[in-house]
Scaffold this motif. Structure first.
Motif, PDB file in Angstrom:
ATOM      1  N   LEU A 129     -42.270 -32.040  95.871  1.00 10.60           N
ATOM      2  CA  LEU A 129     -42.966 -31.465  94.713  1.00 10.60           C
ATOM      3  C   LEU A 129     -41.902 -31.009  93.722  1.00 10.60           C
ATOM      4  N   ILE A 130     -41.893 -31.641  92.555  1.00 13.15           N
ATOM      5  CA  ILE A 130     -40.948 -31.259  91.513  1.00 13.15           C
ATOM      6  C   ILE A 130     -41.723 -30.719  90.307  1.00 13.15           C
ATOM      7  N   ALA A 131     -41.117 -29.754  89.620  1.00 15.74           N
ATOM      8  CA  ALA A 131     -41.746 -29.155  88.445  1.00 15.74           C
ATOM      9  C   ALA A 131     -40.722 -29.069  87.317  1.00 15.74           C
ATOM     10  N   ASN A 132     -41.210 -29.072  86.099  1.00 12.31           N
ATOM     11  CA  ASN A 132     -40.324 -28.953  84.952  1.00 12.31           C
ATOM     12  C   ASN A 132     -39.598 -27.612  84.993  1.00 12.31           C
ATOM     13  N   ALA A 133     -38.279 -27.635  84.770  1.00  2.49           N
ATOM     14  CA  ALA A 133     -37.449 -26.437  84.910  1.00  2.49           C
ATOM     15  C   ALA A 133     -37.763 -25.364  83.878  1.00  2.49           C
ATOM     16  N   GLU A 134     -38.423 -25.740  82.772  1.00  2.00           N
ATOM     17  CA  GLU A 134     -38.728 -24.748  81.739  1.00  2.00           C
ATOM     18  C   GLU A 134     -40.006 -23.969  82.023  1.00  2.00           C
ATOM     19  N   LEU A 135     -40.736 -24.382  83.043  1.00  2.00           N
ATOM     20  CA  LEU A 135     -41.932 -23.628  83.396  1.00  2.00           C
ATOM     21  C   LEU A 135     -41.533 -22.295  84.027  1.00  2.00           C
ATOM     22  N   PRO A 136     -42.331 -21.256  83.833  1.00  2.00           N
ATOM     23  CA  PRO A 136     -42.014 -19.956  84.444  1.00  2.00           C
ATOM     24  C   PRO A 136     -42.442 -19.936  85.912  1.00  2.00           C
ATOM     25  N   ALA A 137     -41.995 -20.924  86.665  1.00  2.00           N
ATOM     26  CA  ALA A 137     -42.390 -21.044  88.071  1.00  2.00           C
ATOM     27  C   ALA A 137     -41.161 -21.387  88.895  1.00  2.00           C
ATOM     28  N   LYS A 138     -40.752 -20.438  89.726  1.00  2.00           N
ATOM     29  CA  LYS A 138     -39.562 -20.651  90.561  1.00  2.00           C
ATOM     30  C   LYS A 138     -39.926 -21.057  91.995  1.00  2.00           C
ATOM     31  N   ASN A 139     -41.214 -21.018  92.327  1.00  2.00           N
ATOM     32  CA  ASN A 139     -41.665 -21.406  93.653  1.00  2.00           C
ATOM     33  C   ASN A 139     -43.092 -21.941  93.552  1.00  2.00           C
ATOM     34  N   VAL A 140     -43.620 -22.394  94.675  1.00  2.00           N
ATOM     35  CA  VAL A 140     -44.942 -23.020  94.669  1.00  2.00           C
ATOM     36  C   VAL A 140     -46.028 -22.031  94.265  1.00  2.00           C
ATOM     37  N   ALA A 141     -45.965 -20.811  94.781  1.00  2.00           N
ATOM     38  CA  ALA A 141     -46.990 -19.817  94.457  1.00  2.00           C
ATOM     39  C   ALA A 141     -47.045 -19.555  92.955  1.00  2.00           C
ATOM     40  N   GLU A 142     -45.882 -19.463  92.325  1.00  2.00           N
ATOM     41  CA  GLU A 142     -45.843 -19.224  90.885  1.00  2.00           C
ATOM     42  C   GLU A 142     -46.350 -20.435  90.109  1.00  2.00           C
ATOM     43  N   LEU A 143     -46.100 -21.635  90.643  1.00  2.00           N
ATOM     44  CA  LEU A 143     -46.605 -22.847  89.995  1.00  2.00           C
ATOM     45  C   LEU A 143     -48.130 -22.877  90.048  1.00  2.00           C
ATOM     46  N   ASP A 145     -50.097 -20.274  90.306  1.00  2.00           N
ATOM     47  CA  ASP A 145     -50.571 -19.229  89.387  1.00  2.00           C
ATOM     48  C   ASP A 145     -50.507 -19.700  87.937  1.00  2.00           C
ATOM     49  N   TYR A 146     -49.444 -20.397  87.595  1.00  2.00           N
ATOM     50  CA  TYR A 146     -49.302 -20.922  86.232  1.00  2.00           C
ATOM     51  C   TYR A 146     -50.453 -21.866  85.899  1.00  2.00           C
ATOM     52  N   SER A 147     -50.787 -22.735  86.849  1.00  2.00           N
ATOM     53  CA  SER A 147     -51.850 -23.714  86.590  1.00  2.00           C
ATOM     54  C   SER A 147     -53.193 -23.032  86.371  1.00  2.00           C
ATOM     55  N   LYS A 148     -53.429 -21.956  87.098  1.00  2.00           N
ATOM     56  CA  LYS A 148     -54.692 -21.226  86.948  1.00  2.00           C
ATOM     57  C   LYS A 148     -54.738 -20.465  85.620  1.00  2.00           C
ATOM     58  N   ALA A 149     -53.597 -19.983  85.193  1.00  2.00           N
ATOM     59  CA  ALA A 149     -53.532 -19.230  83.938  1.00  2.00           C
ATOM     60  C   ALA A 149     -53.550 -20.146  82.718  1.00  2.00           C
ATOM     61  N   HIS A 150     -53.092 -21.392  82.893  1.00  2.00           N
ATOM     62  CA  HIS A 150     -53.004 -22.336  81.765  1.00  2.00           C
ATOM     63  C   HIS A 150     -53.609 -23.694  82.141  1.00  2.00           C
ATOM     64  N   PRO A 151     -54.887 -23.730  82.477  1.00  2.00           N
ATOM     65  CA  PRO A 151     -55.506 -24.997  82.892  1.00  2.00           C
ATOM     66  C   PRO A 151     -55.506 -26.051  81.795  1.00  2.00           C
ATOM     67  N   ASP A 152     -55.399 -25.629  80.541  1.00  2.00           N
ATOM     68  CA  ASP A 152     -55.369 -26.583  79.431  1.00  2.00           C
ATOM     69  C   ASP A 152     -54.009 -27.252  79.280  1.00  2.00           C
ATOM     70  N   ARG A 153     -52.966 -26.658  79.865  1.00  2.00           N
ATOM     71  CA  ARG A 153     -51.610 -27.207  79.742  1.00  2.00           C
ATOM     72  C   ARG A 153     -51.063 -27.766  81.051  1.00  2.00           C
ATOM     73  N   ALA A 154     -51.624 -27.347  82.168  1.00  2.00           N
ATOM     74  CA  ALA A 154     -51.099 -27.760  83.470  1.00  2.00           C
ATOM     75  C   ALA A 154     -51.604 -29.158  83.833  1.00  2.00           C
ATOM     76  N   ASN A 155     -50.677 -30.036  84.160  1.00  2.00           N
ATOM     77  CA  ASN A 155     -51.057 -31.392  84.566  1.00  2.00           C
ATOM     78  C   ASN A 155     -50.015 -31.947  85.529  1.00  2.00           C
ATOM     79  N   TYR A 156     -50.352 -33.066  86.155  1.00  2.00           N
ATOM     80  CA  TYR A 156     -49.412 -33.698  87.084  1.00  2.00           C
ATOM     81  C   TYR A 156     -49.418 -35.200  86.884  1.00  2.00           C
ATOM     82  N   SER A 177     -54.977 -25.813  89.430  1.00  2.00           N
ATOM     83  CA  SER A 177     -55.726 -26.539  88.409  1.00  2.00           C
ATOM     84  C   SER A 177     -54.765 -27.403  87.593  1.00  2.00           C
ATOM     85  N   PHE A 178     -54.627 -28.670  88.020  1.00  2.00           N
ATOM     86  CA  PHE A 178     -53.755 -29.611  87.321  1.00  2.00           C
ATOM     87  C   PHE A 178     -54.558 -30.859  86.973  1.00  2.00           C
ATOM     88  N   ALA A 179     -54.495 -31.298  85.721  1.00  2.00           N
ATOM     89  CA  ALA A 179     -55.142 -32.543  85.311  1.00  2.00           C
ATOM     90  C   ALA A 179     -54.254 -33.723  85.697  1.00  2.00           C
TER      91      ALA A 179
END
Length: 321
Positions: A129-143, A145-156, A177-179
């Motif tokens: 599982l890789i994520a963009n380094a500019e996201l405010p997510a340093k681990n899976v739990a934060e990722l 949480d980010y997707s739930k807070a920004h469902p309009d921007r989170a995608n895979y 929540s990832f599109a």
């Protein structure tokens, strides 16, 4: 001549015929063996198959040829071998995709898993599982949480239905929540994470490693039960509290009806080759672990996986056709 003396003479006459039958069968292989792979030359499965073929030819004392019959989701290659003569000379380089995933993804296939006789696993590998380094997510739990807070921007991104299935399973386990954004290949998916076009992707190790070298992505987890030597500092998803344990695999299968002794001969050869330190090293260099199995172990794995992934596909309405 008495009848009592005729019997030994008759038995002697039959002896060469009785000995010849098993000797002829034991001669396998007495001509080249072809391993059909349903992917294009140069890809990960193709590289693994050619490493195996080179070493197997030494043990079998016959050329082992890799033949690429590329087509959508390895269907062309699988169908070809399913209809081949079950004599041990045409084998299929199977993988999780065509064997475990396709039955749940396609309403119609020109083959079924029952058309094959499993020989042995050859390799297993986790996904990363890789994520963009500019996201405010340093681990899976934060990722998550980010997707739930920004469902309009989170995608895979995903390049195949098999990767999509694993990611949808990840979403179901975490409530993320990832599109879904489709791509043509794993490298393209990883590059899209690098560019920030998608938030994350679950990909195979090789494109993940290439992306990580850019320092524009983070590896947040691996899908296997144990950490991979390729990324020893990256935790498993289970370590992150997610009940998800997935390893994809490659293996050799023969057409159904192939004699047991030929399957056993090939299984023993795969076991020999996958135990070689040189082979282990070559497999590890592209993120795979060389691993053999018995025919029954391989069969049982397939029987567990097909209904499991079929359910994941149906629960998430994922279809490939």
């Amino acid at each position: 001549m008495s009848k009592s003396r005729a019997w030994p003479i008759a038995a002697l006459a039959l002896a060469p015929m009785l000995l010849a039958a098993p000797a002829a069968h034991a001669a396998y292989p007495d001509k080249p063996v072809t391993i059909v792979i349903g992917y294009a030359a140069g890809g990960g499965n193709d590289v693994l198959a050619r490493i195996m073929a080179e070493e197997m030819s030494k043990g079998l004392k016959q050329p082992v040829i890799v033949e690429n019959r590329a087509g959508v989701a390895s269907i062309i290659g699988a169908a070809y071998v399913a209809k081949a003569k079950p004599d041990g000379y045409t084998l299929f380089w199977g993988a999780s995709g065509p064997i475990s995933f396709n039955p749940g993804l396609y309403s119609k296939l020109p083959y079924s898993v029952d058309d094959f006789k499993p020989i042995s696993l050859t390799a297993v590998f986790p996904l990363v599982l890789i994520a963009n380094a500019e996201l405010p997510a340093k681990n899976v739990a934060e990722l998550v949480d980010y997707s739930k807070a920004h469902p309009d921007r989170a995608n895979y991104g995903s390049s195949a239905a098999s990767f999509q299935l694993v990611t949808e399973l990840f979403k179901a386990k975490t409530g993320a929540s990832f599109a879904h954004i489709p791509y043509k290949g794993s490298n393209e998916s990883a590059q899209s994470v690098m560019a920030g076009n998608v938030s994350m992707a679950i990909v195979d190790p090789t494109p993940a490693m290439s992306a990580l070298q850019s320092n524009r992505v983070r590896a947040l987890g691996v899908t296997s039960a144990a950490r991979t030597e390729l990324l020893p500092d990256v935790p498993t998803l289970k370590e992150s509290g997610i009940d998800l344990d997935v390893e994809l695999w490659a293996g050799l299968l023969a057409p159904a009806g192939t004699p047991d002794d030929i399957v056993q001969r090939l299984q023993a050869e795969v076991a020999r080759v996958t135990a070689l330190p040189t082979v282990k090293k070559k497999f590890a260099a592209i993120g795979n672990t060389a691993r053999s199995s018995t025919s029954k172990e391989f069969h049982d794995l397939i029987q567990r996986e097909v209904p499991f992934w079929t359910k994941v596909a149906r629960d998430n309405d994922i279809k490939a056709n």
